[in-house]
Every structure is written in structure tokens, then in C-alpha cells.
Design an enzyme around this catalytic site. Structure first.
Site, short mmCIF file in Angstrom:
data_model
loop_
_atom_site.label_atom_id
_atom_site.label_comp_id
_atom_site.label_asym_id
_atom_site.label_seq_id
_atom_site.Cartn_x
_atom_site.Cartn_y
_atom_site.Cartn_z
N GLU A 158 -0.46 2.33 -7.92
CA GLU A 158 -1.43 1.69 -7.03
C GLU A 158 -2.84 1.72 -7.62
O GLU A 158 -3.39 2.80 -7.85
CB GLU A 158 -1.44 2.40 -5.67
CG GLU A 158 -2.44 1.82 -4.69
CD GLU A 158 -2.49 2.60 -3.39
OE1 GLU A 158 -3.08 2.09 -2.43
OE2 GLU A 158 -1.95 3.73 -3.34
N ASP A 190 -2.28 -2.50 -2.04
CA ASP A 190 -3.07 -2.09 -0.88
C ASP A 190 -4.18 -3.11 -0.68
O ASP A 190 -5.12 -3.19 -1.47
CB ASP A 190 -3.63 -0.69 -1.09
CG ASP A 190 -4.28 -0.12 0.16
OD1 ASP A 190 -4.94 -0.89 0.89
OD2 ASP A 190 -4.13 1.09 0.41
N GLN A 212 0.21 -2.32 1.74
CA GLN A 212 -0.55 -1.56 2.72
C GLN A 212 -1.81 -2.33 3.11
O GLN A 212 -2.20 -3.28 2.43
CB GLN A 212 -0.93 -0.18 2.17
CG GLN A 212 0.27 0.71 1.86
CD GLN A 212 -0.13 2.02 1.21
OE1 GLN A 212 -1.09 2.08 0.45
NE2 GLN A 212 0.61 3.07 1.50
N GLU A 272 -2.28 1.84 6.61
CA GLU A 272 -2.93 3.01 6.01
C GLU A 272 -4.44 2.88 6.25
O GLU A 272 -5.21 2.60 5.34
CB GLU A 272 -2.63 3.10 4.51
CG GLU A 272 -3.06 4.45 3.93
CD GLU A 272 -2.96 4.51 2.41
OE1 GLU A 272 -2.64 5.58 1.89
OE2 GLU A 272 -3.22 3.48 1.75
#
Length: 253
Positions: A139, A174, A200, A236
Site C-alpha cells: 500500500e 486506499d 479502502q 478505514e
């Protein structure tokens, strides 16, 4: 209809992990994920997952010495043995609770050797993942929240994924980090979609619930569905003092 996973690193963080899993079920989430569950006995988490019927999508490898500013070990030269121990620990724990994926954390470094170190550790991780039916995730983190983190953007991450060349290695996309660093969340989604293993989200720029901020998440979620994504999306975000009070978006967005 979009399905959502509660990231218990942030949501109901004031509760034990088993209790947070049960809270996520009561709130209407379809899955859960976590950060570093290692202080909780695996049988306790496994029982909570069984009781609720929620899948555990993933967990992270340990960060190292957090007090010293460490944020992962797997791109750090000279720390290869610790990195492999962290990967093995995560694989074992994931197997014990039935988790589906492991986020292998790179760490903070500007060492020119970091790329090769990270690739080597990821090759070891993907070999283990293949034997245990797990996905390995990497990530990119934004420079504001994680200054100096080795993995900085989607182009770098995709290049590493292609270099390692393992089917079990995927991108953790993300939307919050991408929004902060690269800006064009929908464009990036389209560009790297085939490499994504988990998605996310949180509001940009304050990392709150997805019902405000610079990213139109109704449009993002619609695009993700159009692209053919069928797995839960990871919430998240930082909810403030009361997670339950932050959940208006869950049934309205």
C-alpha cells in the site's frame, strides 16, 4: 449493492477486537479487517468471527519499533531476518483466524537498496501466501501521514508488483492516501484496477467518514461497481469519539 468492511484499527478502537467484531456486525457491516491483532489470542477472534459470520479480510505485518518512528520492516536493509519473522508471524496468525490477506508494510527509508530489499522480502511473502491461500498486499502511503515511507504512489507499487510477478501480490488501493498524494482517485482506480486486491476509503483531507470532503464517494463507489468489483470496501476512517455516531453514511451514501 456495495458491501462494506469495518477497519477495526480505527472503528470501535476503544473495544477489544472480539467486541469490535460484534459491534461491526450489529452496525450492518459485511466484513471486518484490522491492523495489528497480535496481542489478542487468535481463538478469541476466531470465535467472534464464527459468532457473527463476518469474514476477516486482512491484517498488517508489525511495524517494528513504533516509538523510534518505524512503520514497517520489509524494505529496510539489514532487517531482513526481522522482516521475514514478521511475515511468518502474520501468515501464522492469518491462518489461525481465517484472514484472507496480509498487508506487508515496507517502512520508512530513503536507502537506495530499499527497492531490492522489498522485492526480495515480497518474493518470500508471496511464496508463503501461495502455500496458505493468502493474498499479499502492498500500500502506498501519503507523505503527510507517513513521511518518508518507502512506497509513495501507485506507479511505484504497480512496478514492484510486476517485477515480483506473483499472482498472490496485489495493490491495497486506499482512496484516502491516493486522494492526498495523487489527487485523481477515479483516474487512478481505472489505471491500476487489474492490480488491486483490496480497496479502502476515508474522507479527504481529514480522514473522517466518507460523507464529506474533497472526494465524492457516491461517485467513487458507483465507478468501483461499474468496474466489476465484488468484494467489500474497507472503511478505514477516523470516526472521532463515537464510532456508532459516525455511521450515518453506511446506509445513506
Amino acid at each position: 449493492m456495495t458491501a462494506f468492511s469495518a477497519n477495526l484499527g480505527f472503528l470501535w478502537a476503544d473495544r477489544s477486537l472480539p467486541d469490535a467484531i460484534r459491534a461491526a456486525k450489529a452496525a450492518g457491516f459485511d466484513a471486518v479487517e484490522c491492523h495489528w491483532p497480535y496481542d489478542t489470542p487468535a481463538p478469541d477472534i476466531k470465535q467472534a468471527l464464527k459468532d457473527t459470520g463476518l469474514p476477516m479480510l486482512g491484517l498488517n505485518t508489525r511495524r517494528g519499533d513504533v516509538a523510534a518512528g518505524e512503520n514497517g520492516l520489509c524494505a529496510l536493509r539489514g532487517r531482513e531476518q526481522e522482516a521475514l519473522a514478521a511475515i511468518n508471524e502474520a501468515v501464522e496468525y492469518a491462518g489461525a483466524i481465517g484472514a484472507q490477506a496480509i498487508h506487508v508494510m515496507a517502512g520508512v527509508t530513503d536507502d537506495p537498496a530499499a527497492h531490492d530489499v522489498f522485492v526480495g522480502n515480497l518474493r518470500a511473502a508471496t511464496d508463503l501466501a501461495k502455500d496458505h491461500g493468502l493474498t499479499i498486499l502492498i500500500e502506498p502511503l501519503n507523505r503527510f501521514d507517513a513521511p518518508g515511507y518507502f512506497l509513495k504512489d501507485t506507479a511505484q507499487a504497480v512496478g514492484i508488483i510486476e517485477e515480483v510477478g506473483a499472482d498472490t501480490l496485489k495493490l491495497m488501493f486506499d482512496c484516502y492516501h491516493i486522494g492526498r498524494t495523487e489527487g485523481d482517485v477515479t483516474g487512478c482506480l481505472r489505471a491500476v484496477f487489474d492490480h488491486i486486491g483490496h480497496i479502502q476509503f476515508a474522507s479527504v483531507p481529514d480522514r473522517g467518514a466518507p460523507d464529506h470532503g474533497d472526494v465524492d464517494y457516491a461517485a467513487v463507489f458507483a465507478l468501483i461497481e461499474t468496474l466489476g468489483w465484488e468484494r467489500p470496501l474497507g472503511a478505514e476512517y477516523k470516526p472521532g469519539l463515537d464510532t456508532d455516531a459516525s455511521l450515518g453514511w453506511l446506509h445513506n451514501i
